[in-house]
Design an enzyme around this catalytic site. Structure first.
Site, PDB file in Angstrom:
ATOM      1  N   TYR A 150       0.841  -1.212   0.000  1.00  0.00           N
ATOM      2  CA  TYR A 150       0.000   0.000   0.000  1.00  0.00           C
ATOM      3  C   TYR A 150       0.871   1.255   0.000  1.00  0.00           C
ATOM      4  CZ  TYR A 150      -3.373   3.398   1.916  1.00  0.00           C
ATOM      5  OH  TYR A 150      -4.162   4.493   2.132  1.00  0.00           O
TER       6      TYR A 150
HETATM    7  N1  LIG Z   1      -9.145   6.113   5.698  1.00  0.00           N
HETATM    8  C1  LIG Z   1      -7.887   6.406   5.980  1.00  0.00           C
HETATM    9  O1  LIG Z   1      -7.448   6.356   7.141  1.00  0.00           O
HETATM   10  C2  LIG Z   1      -6.951   6.834   4.898  1.00  0.00           C
HETATM   11  C3  LIG Z   1      -5.691   7.277   5.282  1.00  0.00           C
HETATM   12  C4  LIG Z   1      -4.800   7.677   4.302  1.00  0.00           C
HETATM   13  C5  LIG Z   1      -5.180   7.641   2.977  1.00  0.00           C
HETATM   14  N2  LIG Z   1      -6.420   7.207   2.623  1.00  0.00           N
HETATM   15  C6  LIG Z   1      -6.736   7.183   1.193  1.00  0.00           C
HETATM   16  O2  LIG Z   1      -7.969   7.843   0.981  1.00  0.00           O
HETATM   17  C7  LIG Z   1      -8.601   7.307  -0.183  1.00  0.00           C
HETATM   18  C8  LIG Z   1     -10.045   6.988   0.127  1.00  0.00           C
HETATM   19  O3  LIG Z   1     -10.069   6.010   1.150  1.00  0.00           O
HETATM   20  P1  LIG Z   1     -11.305   5.818   2.145  1.00  0.00           P
HETATM   21  O4  LIG Z   1     -10.714   5.604   3.483  1.00  0.00           O
HETATM   22  O5  LIG Z   1     -12.309   6.859   1.926  1.00  0.00           O
HETATM   23  O6  LIG Z   1     -11.827   4.394   1.620  1.00  0.00           O
HETATM   24  P2  LIG Z   1     -13.249   3.710   1.612  1.00  0.00           P
HETATM   25  O7  LIG Z   1     -14.191   4.358   2.564  1.00  0.00           O
HETATM   26  O8  LIG Z   1     -12.981   2.245   1.754  1.00  0.00           O
HETATM   27  O9  LIG Z   1     -13.740   4.024   0.136  1.00  0.00           O
HETATM   28  C9  LIG Z   1     -13.027   3.517  -0.937  1.00  0.00           C
HETATM   29  C10 LIG Z   1     -13.721   3.919  -2.224  1.00  0.00           C
HETATM   30  O10 LIG Z   1     -13.008   3.334  -3.330  1.00  0.00           O
HETATM   31  C11 LIG Z   1     -13.882   2.531  -4.104  1.00  0.00           C
HETATM   32  N3  LIG Z   1     -13.127   1.385  -4.605  1.00  0.00           N
HETATM   33  C12 LIG Z   1     -12.408   0.501  -3.887  1.00  0.00           C
HETATM   34  N4  LIG Z   1     -11.862  -0.412  -4.683  1.00  0.00           N
HETATM   35  C13 LIG Z   1     -12.234  -0.093  -5.948  1.00  0.00           C
HETATM   36  C14 LIG Z   1     -12.002  -0.696  -7.216  1.00  0.00           C
HETATM   37  N5  LIG Z   1     -11.259  -1.812  -7.346  1.00  0.00           N
HETATM   38  N6  LIG Z   1     -12.550  -0.124  -8.309  1.00  0.00           N
HETATM   39  C15 LIG Z   1     -13.316   0.991  -8.175  1.00  0.00           C
HETATM   40  N7  LIG Z   1     -13.576   1.587  -7.013  1.00  0.00           N
HETATM   41  C16 LIG Z   1     -13.046   1.041  -5.910  1.00  0.00           C
HETATM   42  C17 LIG Z   1     -15.011   2.167  -3.149  1.00  0.00           C
HETATM   43  O11 LIG Z   1     -16.215   2.022  -3.855  1.00  0.00           O
HETATM   44  P3  LIG Z   1     -16.994   0.649  -4.125  1.00  0.00           P
HETATM   45  O12 LIG Z   1     -16.976  -0.139  -2.870  1.00  0.00           O
HETATM   46  O13 LIG Z   1     -18.343   1.130  -4.562  1.00  0.00           O
HETATM   47  O14 LIG Z   1     -16.233   0.029  -5.219  1.00  0.00           O
HETATM   48  C18 LIG Z   1     -15.141   3.406  -2.286  1.00  0.00           C
HETATM   49  O15 LIG Z   1     -15.932   4.378  -2.930  1.00  0.00           O
HETATM   50  C19 LIG Z   1      -7.756   6.091  -0.604  1.00  0.00           C
HETATM   51  O16 LIG Z   1      -6.884   6.471  -1.640  1.00  0.00           O
HETATM   52  C20 LIG Z   1      -6.948   5.781   0.641  1.00  0.00           C
HETATM   53  O17 LIG Z   1      -5.726   5.148   0.338  1.00  0.00           O
HETATM   54  C21 LIG Z   1      -7.322   6.796   3.546  1.00  0.00           C
END
Ligand SMILES: NC(=O)c1ccc[n+]([C@@H]2O[C@H](COP(=O)([O-])OP(=O)(O)OC[C@H]3O[C@@H](n4cnc5c(N)ncnc54)[C@H](OP(=O)(O)O)[C@@H]3O)[C@@H](O)[C@H]2O)c1
Length: 244
Positions: A150
């Site tokens: 990741y």
């Molecule tokens: N949460 C944290 O603590 C954190 C920290 C640092 C960085 N980030 C970054 O922030 C971003 C958003 O993360 P989040 O925490 O909001 O995640 P999340 O709540 O799990 O949402 C992930 C999103 O990505 C979509 N997705 C996942 N796999 C996919 C695929 N193979 N094809 C198309 N769509 C896909 C999901 O939609 P579907 O399920 O509808 O496909 C969902 O809309 C990511 O880049 C993550 O690395 C998050």
């Protein structure tokens, strides 16, 4: 409104940070292309936007699949704001990493933003403006055991931000990264649980998790002309975790 007349494509906007960013960007007047795999969650994000007077539509995409990615780019049309937000979050020690999850993470976290940008940046360049926002993580800059694949994919994405700024910014297209700290979304809560998430939150200077809205605010800012002099930058939205 500051984004009236703009079109924004936000990957992974069926939930979490992406969904909040979609609502904020739509509330500033942009038409938002909501994307993800799950049509019900996509419809819920679109409904939340349209019920409050905004404009949005859902285009499904599986970002590990190049054909699906190309369909998304074609159906989105002319895009002014591209948020490369969706990501896979494989965890586990390097010594037992399985190859399928490794390949899927590279496909979703690097190949998808790469070819989506390659498809949509030329239109921005031709129009002389645009904003591309890549969502990374604090783990791209610090060693966190169990997050090897990741973190490496996100470090690559931050590198692409700098390269794309060099390629597209002379034509007026800004490219920046937001690198969040631990945020209360499904990605973290489903994999780490409340206790695991709180343990990481305590390592930040503010000692707490971010809300998805707090990260979305930074994405929204980068999408607007208020960030007109920002390109090639990585903004750490991590409560100071990488500052000390
Ligand atoms: N949460 C944290 O603590 C954190 C920290 C640092 C960085 N980030 C970054 O922030 C971003 C958003 O993360 P989040 O925490 O909001 O995640 P999340 O709540 O799990 O949402 C992930 C999103 O990505 C979509 N997705 C996942 N796999 C996919 C695929 N193979 N094809 C198309 N769509 C896909 C999901 O939609 P579907 O399920 O509808 O496909 C969902 O809309 C990511 O880049 C993550 O690395 C998050």
């Amino acid at each position: 409104m500051e984004l009236t007349g703009k079109v924004a494509l936000i990957t992974g906007s069926t939930g979490g940070i992406g969904s909040e960013a979609a609502r904020l960007i739509a509330a500033s007047g942009a038409h938002v292309v909501v994307s993800g795999r799950n049509p019900e969650r996509g419809a819920a994000t679109v409904r939340a936007i349209t019920e409050t007077g905004g404009s949005a539509r859902f285009v499904p995409a599986e970002l590990t699949d190049l054909a699906s990615l190309r369909r998304l780019a074609a159906e989105a049309g002319d895009v002014d704001i591209l948020v490369n937000n969706a990501a896979l979050f494989p965890g586990g020690p390097t010594t037992s990493q399985d190859v399928e999850a490794f390949d899927a993470a590279l496909a979703a976290n690097i190949r998808a933003p790469y070819f989506l940008t390659a498809a949509l940046a030329p239109g921005m360049v031709a129009r002389g403006s645009g904003s591309i926002i890549n969502v990374s993580t604090m783990a791209a800059r610090i060693g966190m055991a169990g997050l090897s694949v990741y973190s490496a994919t996100k470090a690559a994405l931050e590198s692409l931000t700098r390269t794309w700024a060099a390629e597209f910014s002379p034509a007026g297209v800004r490219v920046n990264t937001v690198a969040p700290g631990p945020t209360r979304t499904d990605m973290v809560m489903d994999t780490m649980g409340e206790e695991g998430a709180q343990q990481i939150a305590k390592t930040t200077l503010l000692g707490r998790l971010a809300t998805p809205r707090e990260i979305a605010e930074v994405i929204h800012f980068l999408a607007t002309e208020r960030a007109a002099y920002l390109t090639g930058a990585t903004i750490a939205a991590d409560a100071g975790r990488t500052a000390v």
